[in-house]
Design a protein around this motif. Structure first.
Motif, PDB file in Angstrom:
ATOM      1  N   LEU A   6       0.817  -1.217   0.000  1.00  0.00           N
ATOM      2  CA  LEU A   6       0.000   0.000   0.000  1.00  0.00           C
ATOM      3  C   LEU A   6       0.847   1.263   0.000  1.00  0.00           C
ATOM      4  CD1 LEU A   6      -2.982  -0.865   2.387  1.00  0.00           C
ATOM      5  CD2 LEU A   6      -3.001  -0.647  -0.097  1.00  0.00           C
ATOM      6  N   ARG A   7       2.014   1.191   0.572  1.00  0.00           N
ATOM      7  CA  ARG A   7       2.880   2.381   0.619  1.00  0.00           C
ATOM      8  C   ARG A   7       3.172   2.887  -0.800  1.00  0.00           C
ATOM      9  NH1 ARG A   7       5.875   4.458   4.609  1.00  0.00           N
ATOM     10  NH2 ARG A   7       5.421   2.648   5.914  1.00  0.00           N
ATOM     11  N   ALA A   8       3.196   1.970  -1.780  1.00  0.00           N
ATOM     12  CA  ALA A   8       3.482   2.377  -3.163  1.00  0.00           C
ATOM     13  C   ALA A   8       2.331   3.175  -3.772  1.00  0.00           C
ATOM     14  CB  ALA A   8       3.764   1.140  -4.019  1.00  0.00           C
ATOM     15  N   LEU A   9       1.139   3.121  -3.139  1.00  0.00           N
ATOM     16  CA  LEU A   9      -0.031   3.852  -3.651  1.00  0.00           C
ATOM     17  C   LEU A   9      -0.383   5.042  -2.766  1.00  0.00           C
ATOM     18  CD1 LEU A   9      -2.320   0.762  -4.467  1.00  0.00           C
ATOM     19  CD2 LEU A   9      -0.745   1.949  -6.002  1.00  0.00           C
ATOM     20  N   HIS A  10       0.532   5.469  -1.934  1.00  0.00           N
ATOM     21  CA  HIS A  10       0.243   6.531  -0.968  1.00  0.00           C
ATOM     22  C   HIS A  10      -0.294   7.779  -1.669  1.00  0.00           C
ATOM     23  CE1 HIS A  10       1.733   9.364   2.439  1.00  0.00           C
ATOM     24  NE2 HIS A  10       0.457   9.054   2.562  1.00  0.00           N
ATOM     25  N   GLY A  11      -1.427   8.266  -1.177  1.00  0.00           N
ATOM     26  CA  GLY A  11      -2.036   9.474  -1.707  1.00  0.00           C
ATOM     27  C   GLY A  11      -2.982   9.236  -2.866  1.00  0.00           C
ATOM     28  N   GLN A  12      -3.141   8.003  -3.319  1.00  0.00           N
ATOM     29  CA  GLN A  12      -3.986   7.685  -4.467  1.00  0.00           C
ATOM     30  C   GLN A  12      -5.306   7.048  -4.022  1.00  0.00           C
ATOM     31  OE1 GLN A  12      -1.845   5.365  -7.399  1.00  0.00           O
ATOM     32  NE2 GLN A  12       0.096   6.377  -6.908  1.00  0.00           N
ATOM     33  N   VAL A  13      -6.298   7.165  -4.885  1.00  0.00           N
ATOM     34  CA  VAL A  13      -7.617   6.573  -4.627  1.00  0.00           C
ATOM     35  C   VAL A  13      -7.791   5.378  -5.564  1.00  0.00           C
ATOM     36  CG1 VAL A  13     -10.113   6.926  -4.661  1.00  0.00           C
ATOM     37  CG2 VAL A  13      -8.594   8.772  -3.886  1.00  0.00           C
ATOM     38  N   HIS A  14      -8.148   4.247  -5.004  1.00  0.00           N
ATOM     39  CA  HIS A  14      -8.284   3.020  -5.798  1.00  0.00           C
ATOM     40  C   HIS A  14      -9.502   2.237  -5.339  1.00  0.00           C
ATOM     41  CE1 HIS A  14      -4.386   3.054  -7.970  1.00  0.00           C
ATOM     42  NE2 HIS A  14      -3.977   3.755  -6.917  1.00  0.00           N
ATOM     43  N   ARG A  15      -9.857   1.245  -6.190  1.00  0.00           N
ATOM     44  CA  ARG A  15     -10.931   0.308  -5.847  1.00  0.00           C
ATOM     45  C   ARG A  15     -10.296  -0.965  -5.307  1.00  0.00           C
ATOM     46  NH1 ARG A  15     -16.207   1.259  -5.531  1.00  0.00           N
ATOM     47  NH2 ARG A  15     -17.019  -0.182  -7.084  1.00  0.00           N
ATOM     48  N   PHE A  16     -10.897  -1.487  -4.242  1.00  0.00           N
ATOM     49  CA  PHE A  16     -10.389  -2.700  -3.606  1.00  0.00           C
ATOM     50  C   PHE A  16     -11.534  -3.693  -3.409  1.00  0.00           C
ATOM     51  CE2 PHE A  16      -7.633   0.775  -2.302  1.00  0.00           C
ATOM     52  CZ  PHE A  16      -6.370   0.256  -2.504  1.00  0.00           C
ATOM     53  N   THR A  17     -11.160  -4.964  -3.298  1.00  0.00           N
ATOM     54  CA  THR A  17     -12.125  -5.999  -2.947  1.00  0.00           C
ATOM     55  C   THR A  17     -11.642  -6.716  -1.697  1.00  0.00           C
ATOM     56  OG1 THR A  17     -11.062  -7.730  -4.265  1.00  0.00           O
ATOM     57  CG2 THR A  17     -12.708  -6.359  -5.374  1.00  0.00           C
ATOM     58  N   GLY A  18     -12.565  -7.361  -1.009  1.00  0.00           N
ATOM     59  CA  GLY A  18     -12.216  -8.118   0.186  1.00  0.00           C
ATOM     60  C   GLY A  18     -13.426  -8.862   0.705  1.00  0.00           C
ATOM     61  N   VAL A  19     -13.211  -9.586   1.791  1.00  0.00           N
ATOM     62  CA  VAL A  19     -14.261 -10.392   2.409  1.00  0.00           C
ATOM     63  C   VAL A  19     -14.495  -9.884   3.830  1.00  0.00           C
ATOM     64  CG1 VAL A  19     -14.927 -12.708   3.145  1.00  0.00           C
ATOM     65  CG2 VAL A  19     -13.621 -12.399   1.018  1.00  0.00           C
ATOM     66  N   VAL A  20     -15.761  -9.720   4.191  1.00  0.00           N
ATOM     67  CA  VAL A  20     -16.108  -9.275   5.539  1.00  0.00           C
ATOM     68  C   VAL A  20     -15.729 -10.383   6.526  1.00  0.00           C
ATOM     69  CG1 VAL A  20     -17.954  -8.514   7.069  1.00  0.00           C
ATOM     70  CG2 VAL A  20     -17.979  -7.852   4.651  1.00  0.00           C
ATOM     71  N   ASP A  21     -14.763 -10.084   7.388  1.00  0.00           N
ATOM     72  CA  ASP A  21     -14.219 -11.106   8.284  1.00  0.00           C
ATOM     73  C   ASP A  21     -14.919 -11.112   9.644  1.00  0.00           C
ATOM     74  OD1 ASP A  21     -12.315 -13.108   9.097  1.00  0.00           O
ATOM     75  OD2 ASP A  21     -11.338 -11.547  10.277  1.00  0.00           O
ATOM     76  N   ARG A  22     -15.056  -9.940  10.256  1.00  0.00           N
ATOM     77  CA  ARG A  22     -15.712  -9.864  11.563  1.00  0.00           C
ATOM     78  C   ARG A  22     -16.040  -8.402  11.877  1.00  0.00           C
ATOM     79  NH1 ARG A  22     -10.331 -10.901  12.104  1.00  0.00           N
ATOM     80  NH2 ARG A  22      -9.072  -9.602  13.503  1.00  0.00           N
ATOM     81  N   PHE A  23     -16.870  -8.258  12.907  1.00  0.00           N
ATOM     82  CA  PHE A  23     -17.259  -6.934  13.379  1.00  0.00           C
ATOM     83  C   PHE A  23     -16.674  -6.733  14.783  1.00  0.00           C
ATOM     84  CE2 PHE A  23     -20.542  -8.160  10.362  1.00  0.00           C
ATOM     85  CZ  PHE A  23     -20.626  -7.031   9.557  1.00  0.00           C
ATOM     86  N   GLY A  24     -16.452  -5.477  15.133  1.00  0.00           N
ATOM     87  CA  GLY A  24     -15.907  -5.170  16.450  1.00  0.00           C
ATOM     88  C   GLY A  24     -16.386  -3.820  16.936  1.00  0.00           C
ATOM     89  N   SER A  25     -15.824  -3.369  18.029  1.00  0.00           N
ATOM     90  CA  SER A  25     -16.193  -2.061  18.586  1.00  0.00           C
ATOM     91  C   SER A  25     -15.123  -1.652  19.595  1.00  0.00           C
ATOM     92  CB  SER A  25     -17.568  -2.111  19.251  1.00  0.00           C
ATOM     93  OG  SER A  25     -17.556  -3.029  20.329  1.00  0.00           O
ATOM     94  N   PHE A  26     -15.101  -0.342  19.873  1.00  0.00           N
ATOM     95  CA  PHE A  26     -14.197   0.164  20.906  1.00  0.00           C
ATOM     96  C   PHE A  26     -14.792   1.459  21.466  1.00  0.00           C
ATOM     97  CE2 PHE A  26     -12.824   2.110  16.952  1.00  0.00           C
ATOM     98  CZ  PHE A  26     -12.571   3.430  17.291  1.00  0.00           C
ATOM     99  N   PRO A  27     -14.504   1.740  22.722  1.00  0.00           N
ATOM    100  CA  PRO A  27     -15.044   2.966  23.331  1.00  0.00           C
ATOM    101  C   PRO A  27     -14.208   4.180  22.932  1.00  0.00           C
ATOM    102  CG  PRO A  27     -13.760   1.749  24.938  1.00  0.00           C
ATOM    103  CD  PRO A  27     -13.765   0.907  23.700  1.00  0.00           C
TER     104      PRO A  27
END
Length: 208
Positions: A6-27
């Motif tokens: 990702l460092r090679a794309l710093h500052g750029q906007v791109h389309r990505f794909t992925g799989v929803v792995d889990r949900f979380g939360s924090f205070p």
């Protein structure tokens, strides 16, 4: 395939794909911030795996509008930028460690254009689909057996008709050999027949 850093794309906007792995939360500031982790990240256009291969996002409106669920494959737009991830402990004084958030190049939290490209199949859905497939196959088997019985009956009838026709043909051949003028005319088969004491060719058709 070589991972895309990702460092090679710093500052750029791109389309990505992925799989929803889990949900979380924090205070945070007396509130609970809900999050979602996307794993198996890939660059959408090149299909290169991304390093790091997962990223946590705040569960903002674009995710909610897409109704993402565990196991869904998603497509989204994000900006590659400097982000905070995790904590580092630094010691200003030996006895007084100080925690500071780690700065890394990653995916910005303000993602957009979230699309679920493939919904995950739940266990109950898979079982229902399998049971329906078994039911349909059993029904098709019963129908095939019924058709097979009908075809067998039709075959037997055709065999009987064929035997009867062969018997009639045999009888017709016998009659033709007798050279009966009347039967020869009825059969329409070329024969030498006598008429007025002279031999000539004629046609015979077996009369009914």
């Amino acid at each position: 395939m070589v991972p895309l850093i990702l460092r090679a794309l710093h500052g750029q906007v791109h389309r990505f794909t992925g799989v929803v792995d889990r949900f979380g939360s924090f205070p945070l500031g007396g509130e609970v911030i809900h999050t979602v982790c996307i794993r198996e990240l890939q660059h959408a256009r090149s299909e290169q795996p991304v390093k790091p291969d997962h990223w946590w996002f705040r569960l903002r409106e674009p995710w909610a509008q897409a109704s993402v669920q565990l196991g869904d494959t998603v497509l989204f737009t994000a900006k590659v930028q400097l982000c905070t991830k995790g904590w580092d402990e630094i010691a200003i004084e030996p006895a007084v460690p100080v925690r500071r958030q780690r700065q890394v190049v990653g995916l910005g939290g303000r993602i957009r254009d979230v699309v679920v490209t493939r919904r995950a199949q739940r266990h109950s859905v898979v079982m229902d689909d399998l049971e329906e497939a078994v039911r349909l196959k059993a029904q098709q088997l019963v129908e095939a057996e019924d058709r097979a019985r009908l075809l067998e009956q039709h075959r037997d009838a055709l065999l009987r008709d064929l035997a009867a026709l062969q018997k009639r043909l045999q009888q017709a051949n016998i009659r033709c050999r007798v050279l009966d003028p009347k039967s020869a005319k009825a059969l329409h088969v070329p024969l030498r027949c006598s008429a007025g004491g002279r031999q000539h060719r004629g046609f015979a058709v077996l009369s009914a």
